[in-house]
Scaffold this motif. Structure first.
Motif, PDB file in Angstrom:
ATOM      1  N   CYS A 122      25.376  51.226 -13.272  1.00 56.63           N
ATOM      2  CA  CYS A 122      25.537  49.799 -13.566  1.00 56.63           C
ATOM      3  C   CYS A 122      26.213  49.060 -12.422  1.00 56.63           C
ATOM      4  O   CYS A 122      25.756  47.987 -11.997  1.00 56.63           O
ATOM      5  CB  CYS A 122      26.337  49.619 -14.856  1.00 56.63           C
TER       6      CYS A 122
ATOM      7  N   SER B  97      32.310  46.207 -16.048  1.00 57.76           N
ATOM      8  CA  SER B  97      31.471  47.265 -16.596  1.00 57.76           C
ATOM      9  C   SER B  97      32.343  48.165 -17.461  1.00 57.76           C
ATOM     10  O   SER B  97      33.533  47.898 -17.659  1.00 57.76           O
ATOM     11  CB  SER B  97      30.792  48.059 -15.469  1.00 57.76           C
TER      12      SER B  97
ATOM     13  N   SER C 213      36.674  47.760 -14.836  1.00 54.74           N
ATOM     14  CA  SER C 213      36.009  48.632 -15.800  1.00 54.74           C
ATOM     15  C   SER C 213      36.883  48.792 -17.036  1.00 54.74           C
ATOM     16  O   SER C 213      38.079  49.055 -16.938  1.00 54.74           O
ATOM     17  CB  SER C 213      35.747  49.995 -15.161  1.00 54.74           C
TER      18      SER C 213
ATOM     19  N   ALA D 274      26.631  46.596 -17.942  1.00 49.97           N
ATOM     20  CA  ALA D 274      27.187  47.768 -18.616  1.00 49.97           C
ATOM     21  C   ALA D 274      26.079  48.604 -19.253  1.00 49.97           C
ATOM     22  O   ALA D 274      24.968  48.109 -19.492  1.00 49.97           O
ATOM     23  CB  ALA D 274      28.192  47.326 -19.680  1.00 49.97           C
TER      24      ALA D 274
END
Length: 241
Positions: A70, A6, A88, A33
């Motif tokens: 998300c 994400s 991330s 995302a």
């Protein structure tokens, strides 16, 4: 290996696509995302309306929510499997020192860690990075290291990468968070109807950027790797309180 990715720059960001490409050699990659840039969203959740995930490509989901939304959605409702790790990034712009309090990039990793999964947040020290491959290389090294040396249950890695070719990187260095000066004041302006509006000012310059900090490592050409945990209790003050 199943890898959940994400970010906070949005599902169409070059950084997240570069990260997915780097992770493809390690296993199955799934992207969940935000549908747009949600930088600075921190750990916020959307509570006023339902989330609407939309698959835009195989294993790529766009969500009308925050980075935390998300990851929470992916891990508790959307996906029919559990990932081995949550990553991330790659964020366009560094997340060092006090930045971690506001960063949606770090927040996405935090949500993964809080739900029980190993997690890494990756950021480039440039808002228009030219060497995303460098961050991808660092990510591969760290993911492979975590497989053989698991992180403590309350810890995630906050990683900041100089925007340099891989051959110019000195290595990976364990660091502590530095500290910034207060951010610049709000910037006043007027909207088209003459009503006052305010823009958040830029982040303050580094205040603590000495030896051992993330600021110093990145400045010198190292990949900064900072272990972070979010027990915010001031334990040494409990008895006095």
């Amino acid at each position: 290996m199943n890898i959940l990715i994400s970010n906070d720059d949005g599902v169409y960001s070059p950084g997240i696509r570069a990260l997915a490409e780097a992770m493809n050699s390690l296993g199955r990659v799934t992207i969940v995302a935000p549908d747009r840039d949600r930088s600075g969203a921190s750990n916020s959740l959307t509570l006023a309306h339902p989330l609407r995930p939309r698959m835009i490509e195989p294993d790529v989901w766009s969500v009308d929510g925050t980075p935390t939304d998300c990851v929470h959605l992916a891990l508790t409702g959307l996906l029919d499997f559990k990932p081995d790790i949550v990553i991330s990034g790659i964020n366009h712009g560094a997340n060092m020192g006090d930045d971690v309090l506001y960063s949606g990039t770090v927040a996405a990793a935090t949500e993964g860690r809080s739900l029980g999964f190993p997690a890494i947040a990756l950021s480039m020290d440039a808002h228009e990075p030219q060497h995303l491959i460098t961050a991808g290389n660092a990510a591969r090294i760290l993911v492979q290291s975590i497989v053989s040396h698991p992180l403590p249950p309350d810890t995630l890695l906050n990683v900041n990468i100089p925007d340099r070719p891989w051959g110019e990187i000195l290595g990976l260095r364990a660091t502590r968070l530095g500290k910034r000066h207060p951010s610049a004041p709000m910037v006043p302006s007027l909207d088209p109807r003459g009503k006052p509006i305010y823009w958040v000012g830029p982040a303050g310059p580094a205040a603590d950027e000495g030896e051992g900090t993330d600021f110093a490592a990145v400045r010198e050409g190292w990949v900064s790797v900072t272990p972070i945990h979010f027990d915010m209790t001031r334990h040494d003050a409990l008895s006095r309180l």
